[in-house]
Design a protein around this motif. Structure first.
Motif, short mmCIF file in Angstrom:
data_model
loop_
_atom_site.label_atom_id
_atom_site.label_comp_id
_atom_site.label_asym_id
_atom_site.label_seq_id
_atom_site.Cartn_x
_atom_site.Cartn_y
_atom_site.Cartn_z
N GLY A 241 0.81 -1.21 0.00
CA GLY A 241 0.00 0.00 0.00
C GLY A 241 0.85 1.26 0.00
O GLY A 241 0.56 2.22 -0.72
N LEU A 242 1.91 1.26 0.79
CA LEU A 242 2.83 2.40 0.80
C LEU A 242 3.47 2.62 -0.57
O LEU A 242 3.60 3.77 -1.02
CB LEU A 242 3.92 2.21 1.85
N ILE A 243 3.85 1.55 -1.21
CA ILE A 243 4.45 1.66 -2.55
C ILE A 243 3.44 2.26 -3.53
O ILE A 243 3.78 3.14 -4.32
CB ILE A 243 4.96 0.28 -3.03
N PHE A 244 2.18 1.80 -3.47
CA PHE A 244 1.14 2.37 -4.33
C PHE A 244 1.04 3.88 -4.09
O PHE A 244 0.95 4.66 -5.03
CB PHE A 244 -0.21 1.72 -4.03
N ILE A 245 1.04 4.28 -2.83
CA ILE A 245 0.91 5.70 -2.51
C ILE A 245 2.11 6.50 -3.03
O ILE A 245 1.94 7.56 -3.63
CB ILE A 245 0.72 5.90 -0.99
N PHE A 246 3.31 5.97 -2.83
CA PHE A 246 4.50 6.67 -3.30
C PHE A 246 4.55 6.76 -4.82
O PHE A 246 5.09 7.71 -5.38
CB PHE A 246 5.78 6.01 -2.77
N ILE A 247 3.97 5.80 -5.51
CA ILE A 247 3.91 5.84 -6.97
C ILE A 247 2.83 6.82 -7.43
O ILE A 247 3.03 7.57 -8.39
CB ILE A 247 3.64 4.43 -7.54
N GLY A 248 1.70 6.84 -6.74
CA GLY A 248 0.56 7.64 -7.18
C GLY A 248 0.64 9.12 -6.85
O GLY A 248 0.14 9.95 -7.61
N LEU A 249 1.24 9.48 -5.72
CA LEU A 249 1.25 10.89 -5.32
C LEU A 249 1.92 11.83 -6.32
O LEU A 249 1.37 12.88 -6.62
CB LEU A 249 1.88 11.04 -3.93
N PRO A 250 3.11 11.50 -6.85
CA PRO A 250 3.70 12.42 -7.83
C PRO A 250 2.83 12.59 -9.08
O PRO A 250 2.79 13.67 -9.67
CB PRO A 250 5.04 11.75 -8.19
N LEU A 251 2.13 11.53 -9.46
CA LEU A 251 1.22 11.63 -10.61
C LEU A 251 0.04 12.52 -10.26
O LEU A 251 -0.35 13.39 -11.05
CB LEU A 251 0.74 10.25 -11.04
N PHE A 252 -0.54 12.32 -9.09
CA PHE A 252 -1.70 13.10 -8.66
C PHE A 252 -1.36 14.58 -8.55
O PHE A 252 -2.15 15.44 -8.92
CB PHE A 252 -2.24 12.58 -7.33
N PHE A 253 -0.18 14.90 -8.04
CA PHE A 253 0.22 16.30 -7.89
C PHE A 253 0.90 16.86 -9.14
O PHE A 253 1.49 17.94 -9.10
CB PHE A 253 1.11 16.47 -6.66
N LYS B 72 3.57 16.16 -10.95
CA LYS B 72 5.01 16.41 -10.87
C LYS B 72 5.80 15.65 -11.94
O LYS B 72 6.99 15.88 -12.11
CB LYS B 72 5.55 16.02 -9.49
N ILE B 73 5.14 14.74 -12.65
CA ILE B 73 5.83 13.91 -13.62
C ILE B 73 5.50 14.40 -15.03
O ILE B 73 4.35 14.32 -15.47
CB ILE B 73 5.41 12.43 -13.48
N PRO B 74 6.50 14.90 -15.76
CA PRO B 74 6.24 15.36 -17.13
C PRO B 74 6.01 14.18 -18.08
O PRO B 74 6.32 13.04 -17.73
CB PRO B 74 7.51 16.13 -17.49
N PRO B 75 5.47 14.46 -19.25
CA PRO B 75 5.25 13.37 -20.21
C PRO B 75 6.53 12.59 -20.49
O PRO B 75 7.60 13.17 -20.68
CB PRO B 75 4.78 14.12 -21.46
N ASN B 76 6.41 11.27 -20.45
CA ASN B 76 7.56 10.40 -20.69
C ASN B 76 7.03 9.03 -21.12
O ASN B 76 5.83 8.79 -21.09
CB ASN B 76 8.43 10.29 -19.43
N GLY B 77 7.90 8.15 -21.48
CA GLY B 77 7.50 6.82 -21.92
C GLY B 77 7.71 5.74 -20.89
O GLY B 77 7.61 4.55 -21.20
N SER C 93 -1.65 15.85 -25.61
CA SER C 93 -1.05 17.14 -25.29
C SER C 93 -0.47 17.05 -23.87
O SER C 93 -0.75 16.11 -23.13
CB SER C 93 -2.10 18.26 -25.35
N GLU C 94 0.30 18.05 -23.54
CA GLU C 94 0.87 18.07 -22.19
C GLU C 94 -0.25 18.22 -21.15
O GLU C 94 -0.22 17.59 -20.09
CB GLU C 94 1.87 19.22 -22.06
N GLU C 95 -1.24 19.05 -21.45
CA GLU C 95 -2.37 19.22 -20.55
C GLU C 95 -3.13 17.91 -20.36
O GLU C 95 -3.52 17.55 -19.24
CB GLU C 95 -3.32 20.28 -21.10
N SER C 96 -3.30 17.18 -21.44
CA SER C 96 -3.98 15.89 -21.38
C SER C 96 -3.18 14.90 -20.54
O SER C 96 -3.74 14.12 -19.76
CB SER C 96 -4.21 15.35 -22.79
N ASN D 16 -3.02 11.62 -15.84
CA ASN D 16 -2.19 11.10 -14.75
C ASN D 16 -2.64 11.58 -13.38
O ASN D 16 -2.43 10.89 -12.39
CB ASN D 16 -0.72 11.42 -15.01
N LYS D 17 -3.29 12.72 -13.31
CA LYS D 17 -3.88 13.16 -12.04
C LYS D 17 -4.99 12.20 -11.64
O LYS D 17 -5.06 11.76 -10.49
CB LYS D 17 -4.42 14.58 -12.15
#
Length: 118
Positions: free
Chosen positions: A15-27, A29-34, A46-49, A54-55
């Motif tokens: 559960g902690l791992i899920f949270i650590f993976i999800g929080l940067p996406l929700f906030f 903080k992760i730019p478009p990447n592959g 688009s970048e907005e999309s 990811n949010k």
């Protein structure tokens, strides 16, 4: 109370791992990447999309992580599990609840409606 401590610890850490993976996406903080994020065609329009998709996905991953952590704590209060098959079933139930809970949340309903307006 510590009957299923090892199994609870594994589920709690998951559960902690899920949270650590999800929080940067929700906030956002992760730019478009592959490599890291929700990589679907809609996200790459688009970048907005990317940030909107990811949010939403990151929020659902965080909710799934919280549900796993709650399941891990609750597992401490059930009788000792003696068989490996029963441990596997407990894990499957925990992860099933997490996936169902994360998939059904409306944590990012505002993002979806804002994205639809644009």
């Amino acid at each position: 109370m510590l009957h299923n401590f090892a199994l609870s610890l594994v589920i709690f850490m998951s559960g902690l791992i899920f949270i650590f993976i999800g929080l940067p996406l929700f906030f956002m903080k992760i730019p478009p990447n592959g490599f890291y994020g929700i990589r679907i065609a809609k996200a790459y329009e688009s970048e907005e999309s990317w940030y909107n998709v990811n949010k939403i996905g990151g929020g659902k991953v965080v909710v799934a992580g919280v549900i796993l952590m709650v399941c891990a704590v609750l597992l401490l209060f059930v009788p000792q599990i003696h068989h490996k098959q029963h441990e596997a079933i407990a894990c499957m139930i925990s992860f099933g609840l997490a996936i169902a809970g994360g998939a059904s949340t409306k944590i990012s309903g505002i993002c979806v409606s804002e994205a639809a307006k644009k």
